[in-house]
Scaffold this motif. Structure first.
Motif, PDB file in Angstrom:
ATOM      1  N   TYR A   1      42.103  33.711  39.036  1.00  0.00           N
ATOM      2  CA  TYR A   1      41.442  34.970  39.327  1.00  0.00           C
ATOM      3  C   TYR A   1      39.998  34.667  39.701  1.00  0.00           C
ATOM      4  CZ  TYR A   1      39.625  39.684  38.453  1.00  0.00           C
ATOM      5  OH  TYR A   1      39.022  40.910  38.575  1.00  0.00           O
ATOM      6  N   VAL A   2      39.537  35.227  40.806  1.00  0.00           N
ATOM      7  CA  VAL A   2      38.168  35.022  41.259  1.00  0.00           C
ATOM      8  C   VAL A   2      37.465  36.377  41.241  1.00  0.00           C
ATOM      9  CG1 VAL A   2      36.706  34.228  43.161  1.00  0.00           C
ATOM     10  CG2 VAL A   2      38.909  33.112  42.738  1.00  0.00           C
ATOM     11  N   GLN A   3      36.311  36.419  40.578  1.00  0.00           N
ATOM     12  CA  GLN A   3      35.587  37.680  40.435  1.00  0.00           C
ATOM     13  C   GLN A   3      34.096  37.441  40.676  1.00  0.00           C
ATOM     14  OE1 GLN A   3      35.331  39.327  36.398  1.00  0.00           O
ATOM     15  NE2 GLN A   3      36.170  41.234  37.236  1.00  0.00           N
ATOM     16  N   THR A   4      33.465  38.321  41.419  1.00  0.00           N
ATOM     17  CA  THR A   4      32.033  38.209  41.667  1.00  0.00           C
ATOM     18  C   THR A   4      31.275  38.651  40.424  1.00  0.00           C
ATOM     19  OG1 THR A   4      32.362  38.633  44.016  1.00  0.00           O
ATOM     20  CG2 THR A   4      30.126  38.909  43.171  1.00  0.00           C
ATOM     21  N   ARG A   5      30.367  37.786  39.966  1.00  0.00           N
ATOM     22  CA  ARG A   5      29.575  38.051  38.772  1.00  0.00           C
ATOM     23  C   ARG A   5      28.094  37.872  39.078  1.00  0.00           C
ATOM     24  NH1 ARG A   5      32.219  38.019  33.539  1.00  0.00           N
ATOM     25  NH2 ARG A   5      34.413  38.440  33.982  1.00  0.00           N
ATOM     26  N   VAL A   6      27.260  38.337  38.150  1.00  0.00           N
ATOM     27  CA  VAL A   6      25.806  38.225  38.262  1.00  0.00           C
ATOM     28  C   VAL A   6      25.399  36.850  37.731  1.00  0.00           C
ATOM     29  CG1 VAL A   6      23.579  39.202  37.613  1.00  0.00           C
ATOM     30  CG2 VAL A   6      25.578  40.700  37.876  1.00  0.00           C
ATOM     31  N   GLY A   7      24.758  36.058  38.579  1.00  0.00           N
ATOM     32  CA  GLY A   7      24.330  34.719  38.192  1.00  0.00           C
ATOM     33  C   GLY A   7      22.837  34.636  37.931  1.00  0.00           C
TER      34      GLY A   7
ATOM     35  N   ASN B   1      19.026  34.513  38.391  1.00  0.00           N
ATOM     36  CA  ASN B   1      18.166  35.303  39.288  1.00  0.00           C
ATOM     37  C   ASN B   1      18.933  36.432  39.978  1.00  0.00           C
ATOM     38  OD1 ASN B   1      15.884  33.697  38.682  1.00  0.00           O
ATOM     39  ND2 ASN B   1      16.625  32.156  40.122  1.00  0.00           N
ATOM     40  N   LYS B   2      19.980  36.919  39.325  1.00  0.00           N
ATOM     41  CA  LYS B   2      20.837  38.007  39.804  1.00  0.00           C
ATOM     42  C   LYS B   2      21.557  37.670  41.110  1.00  0.00           C
ATOM     43  CE  LYS B   2      19.601  42.238  39.175  1.00  0.00           C
ATOM     44  NZ  LYS B   2      18.810  43.474  39.256  1.00  0.00           N
ATOM     45  N   LYS B   3      21.690  36.389  41.387  1.00  0.00           N
ATOM     46  CA  LYS B   3      22.420  35.959  42.578  1.00  0.00           C
ATOM     47  C   LYS B   3      23.926  36.021  42.294  1.00  0.00           C
ATOM     48  CE  LYS B   3      23.102  31.991  45.560  1.00  0.00           C
ATOM     49  NZ  LYS B   3      22.914  30.552  45.703  1.00  0.00           N
ATOM     50  N   PRO B   4      24.702  36.626  43.193  1.00  0.00           N
ATOM     51  CA  PRO B   4      26.144  36.706  42.967  1.00  0.00           C
ATOM     52  C   PRO B   4      26.814  35.330  43.087  1.00  0.00           C
ATOM     53  CG  PRO B   4      25.558  37.729  45.068  1.00  0.00           C
ATOM     54  CD  PRO B   4      24.284  37.284  44.421  1.00  0.00           C
ATOM     55  N   PHE B   5      27.851  35.120  42.291  1.00  0.00           N
ATOM     56  CA  PHE B   5      28.668  33.920  42.413  1.00  0.00           C
ATOM     57  C   PHE B   5      30.103  34.274  42.076  1.00  0.00           C
ATOM     58  CE2 PHE B   5      27.889  33.889  37.917  1.00  0.00           C
ATOM     59  CZ  PHE B   5      28.945  33.218  37.332  1.00  0.00           C
ATOM     60  N   LYS B   6      31.021  33.424  42.476  1.00  0.00           N
ATOM     61  CA  LYS B   6      32.450  33.648  42.263  1.00  0.00           C
ATOM     62  C   LYS B   6      32.896  32.941  40.984  1.00  0.00           C
ATOM     63  CE  LYS B   6      33.057  35.776  46.210  1.00  0.00           C
ATOM     64  NZ  LYS B   6      33.236  37.201  46.262  1.00  0.00           N
ATOM     65  N   LEU B   7      33.136  33.713  39.943  1.00  0.00           N
ATOM     66  CA  LEU B   7      33.579  33.188  38.654  1.00  0.00           C
ATOM     67  C   LEU B   7      35.091  32.944  38.705  1.00  0.00           C
ATOM     68  CD1 LEU B   7      32.478  33.604  35.283  1.00  0.00           C
ATOM     69  CD2 LEU B   7      34.625  34.808  35.571  1.00  0.00           C
ATOM     70  N   LEU B   8      35.523  31.801  38.183  1.00  0.00           N
ATOM     71  CA  LEU B   8      36.932  31.437  38.162  1.00  0.00           C
ATOM     72  C   LEU B   8      37.504  31.608  36.765  1.00  0.00           C
ATOM     73  CD1 LEU B   8      36.594  28.094  40.161  1.00  0.00           C
ATOM     74  CD2 LEU B   8      37.227  30.338  41.066  1.00  0.00           C
ATOM     75  N   LYS B   9      38.718  32.142  36.699  1.00  0.00           N
ATOM     76  CA  LYS B   9      39.419  32.297  35.418  1.00  0.00           C
ATOM     77  C   LYS B   9      40.911  32.142  35.674  1.00  0.00           C
ATOM     78  CE  LYS B   9      37.903  35.320  32.379  1.00  0.00           C
ATOM     79  NZ  LYS B   9      37.526  36.536  31.665  1.00  0.00           N
ATOM     80  N   PHE B  10      41.645  31.804  34.612  1.00  0.00           N
ATOM     81  CA  PHE B  10      43.085  31.926  34.706  1.00  0.00           C
ATOM     82  C   PHE B  10      43.394  33.415  34.628  1.00  0.00           C
ATOM     83  CE2 PHE B  10      43.374  27.462  32.999  1.00  0.00           C
ATOM     84  CZ  PHE B  10      43.999  26.933  34.117  1.00  0.00           C
ATOM     85  N   ARG B  11      44.342  33.855  35.447  1.00  0.00           N
ATOM     86  CA  ARG B  11      44.669  35.278  35.503  1.00  0.00           C
ATOM     87  C   ARG B  11      45.311  35.717  34.192  1.00  0.00           C
ATOM     88  NH1 ARG B  11      44.887  38.967  39.228  1.00  0.00           N
ATOM     89  NH2 ARG B  11      44.581  37.495  40.930  1.00  0.00           N
ATOM     90  N   THR B  12      44.755  36.785  33.626  1.00  0.00           N
ATOM     91  CA  THR B  12      45.304  37.355  32.395  1.00  0.00           C
ATOM     92  C   THR B  12      45.716  38.811  32.591  1.00  0.00           C
ATOM     93  OG1 THR B  12      43.120  38.016  31.592  1.00  0.00           O
ATOM     94  CG2 THR B  12      43.931  35.841  30.910  1.00  0.00           C
ATOM     95  N   MET B  13      45.362  39.381  33.747  1.00  0.00           N
ATOM     96  CA  MET B  13      45.683  40.778  34.006  1.00  0.00           C
ATOM     97  C   MET B  13      46.535  40.902  35.258  1.00  0.00           C
ATOM     98  SD  MET B  13      42.246  42.782  33.091  1.00  0.00           S
ATOM     99  CE  MET B  13      41.028  41.945  32.104  1.00  0.00           C
ATOM    100  N   LYS B  14      47.249  41.993  35.329  1.00  0.00           N
ATOM    101  CA  LYS B  14      48.092  42.263  36.497  1.00  0.00           C
ATOM    102  C   LYS B  14      47.217  42.312  37.746  1.00  0.00           C
ATOM    103  CE  LYS B  14      51.508  44.517  33.694  1.00  0.00           C
ATOM    104  NZ  LYS B  14      51.993  45.753  33.137  1.00  0.00           N
ATOM    105  N   ILE B  15      47.810  42.005  38.864  1.00  0.00           N
ATOM    106  CA  ILE B  15      47.067  41.798  40.107  1.00  0.00           C
ATOM    107  C   ILE B  15      46.235  43.000  40.544  1.00  0.00           C
ATOM    108  CG2 ILE B  15      47.380  41.378  42.593  1.00  0.00           C
ATOM    109  CD1 ILE B  15      49.446  39.269  41.787  1.00  0.00           C
ATOM    110  N   ASN B  16      46.684  44.219  40.404  1.00  0.00           N
ATOM    111  CA  ASN B  16      45.929  45.379  40.888  1.00  0.00           C
ATOM    112  C   ASN B  16      45.024  46.016  39.842  1.00  0.00           C
ATOM    113  OD1 ASN B  16      46.955  45.194  43.508  1.00  0.00           O
ATOM    114  ND2 ASN B  16      48.828  46.248  42.892  1.00  0.00           N
ATOM    115  N   THR B  17      44.712  45.305  38.775  1.00  0.00           N
ATOM    116  CA  THR B  17      43.818  45.831  37.738  1.00  0.00           C
ATOM    117  C   THR B  17      42.406  45.954  38.311  1.00  0.00           C
ATOM    118  OG1 THR B  17      45.157  44.743  36.051  1.00  0.00           O
ATOM    119  CG2 THR B  17      42.953  45.430  35.404  1.00  0.00           C
ATOM    120  N   PRO B  18      41.722  47.074  38.057  1.00  0.00           N
ATOM    121  CA  PRO B  18      40.361  47.229  38.590  1.00  0.00           C
ATOM    122  C   PRO B  18      39.389  46.194  38.015  1.00  0.00           C
ATOM    123  CG  PRO B  18      40.963  49.107  37.191  1.00  0.00           C
ATOM    124  CD  PRO B  18      42.166  48.222  37.283  1.00  0.00           C
TER     125      PRO B  18
END
Length: 166
Positions: free
Chosen positions: A42-48, A50-67
């Motif tokens: 699962y790839v999610q944009t997070r606040v890094g 200096n508030k710069k966005p980055f793509k956080l990586l995780k193993f998927r734990t939620m169904k695909i269409n979860t908000p």
């Protein structure tokens, strides 16, 4: 050597060592998540930093269409079968070691929030939390404080950073 270079070297050595030693275990988790949801990472944009966005990586734990909202706000039925186990054991966070290698995160620091968590972002701005890299774990996680209490979380992040920089 200044402390930031030491921390970066420490992050690199520990992350790379864990990734190499536990590669078979990570591969197993990847396969289980693949059979559970079809998309194990699962790839999610997070606040890094200096508030710069980055793509956080995780193993998927939620169904695909979860908000894409904070975990404490998600319906429990959105969590996959293997996701329940991964979340309890915190194994869903392991791909973030790649974020550490890329220099987007540190092993220890404030957990990165989502850009839609306005209250938490405002609280962290009060204490200048965004000048450090977010971390896989930190003092708030040890104390059991999650993002549902933004004021307490930001104060704990500040406390950790103050201790960290001494």
């Amino acid at each position: 050597m200044n402390s930031y270079k030491f921390i970066r070297i420490y992050d690199l050595i520990i992350s790379l060592t864990i990734l190499i030693l536990f590669f078979p275990f990570f591969t197993f988790i990847y396969a289980v998540c693949f059979f559970d949801s079809g998309k194990p990472i699962y790839v999610q944009t997070r606040v890094g930093k200096n508030k710069k966005p980055f793509k956080l990586l995780k193993f998927r734990t939620m169904k695909i269409n979860t908000p894409s909202i904070a975990s404490h706000m998600i319906n429990k039925r959105s969590v996959t079968r293997c996701g329940r186990i991964l979340r309890v054991l915190k194994l869903d966070e392991l791909p973030q070691l790649i974020n550490v290698l890329r220099g987007e995160m540190s092993l220890i620091g404030p957990r990165p929030c989502l850009f839609n968590q306005d209250e938490l972002i405002n609280e962290r701005e009060k204490y200048n939390i965004f000048f450090v890299k977010p971390g896989i774990t930190g003092l708030a996680q040890i104390k059991g404080i999650d993002m549902s209490n933004p004021q307490k979380l930001a104060l704990t992040d500040k406390e950790m950073i103050m201790r960290y920089s001494q």
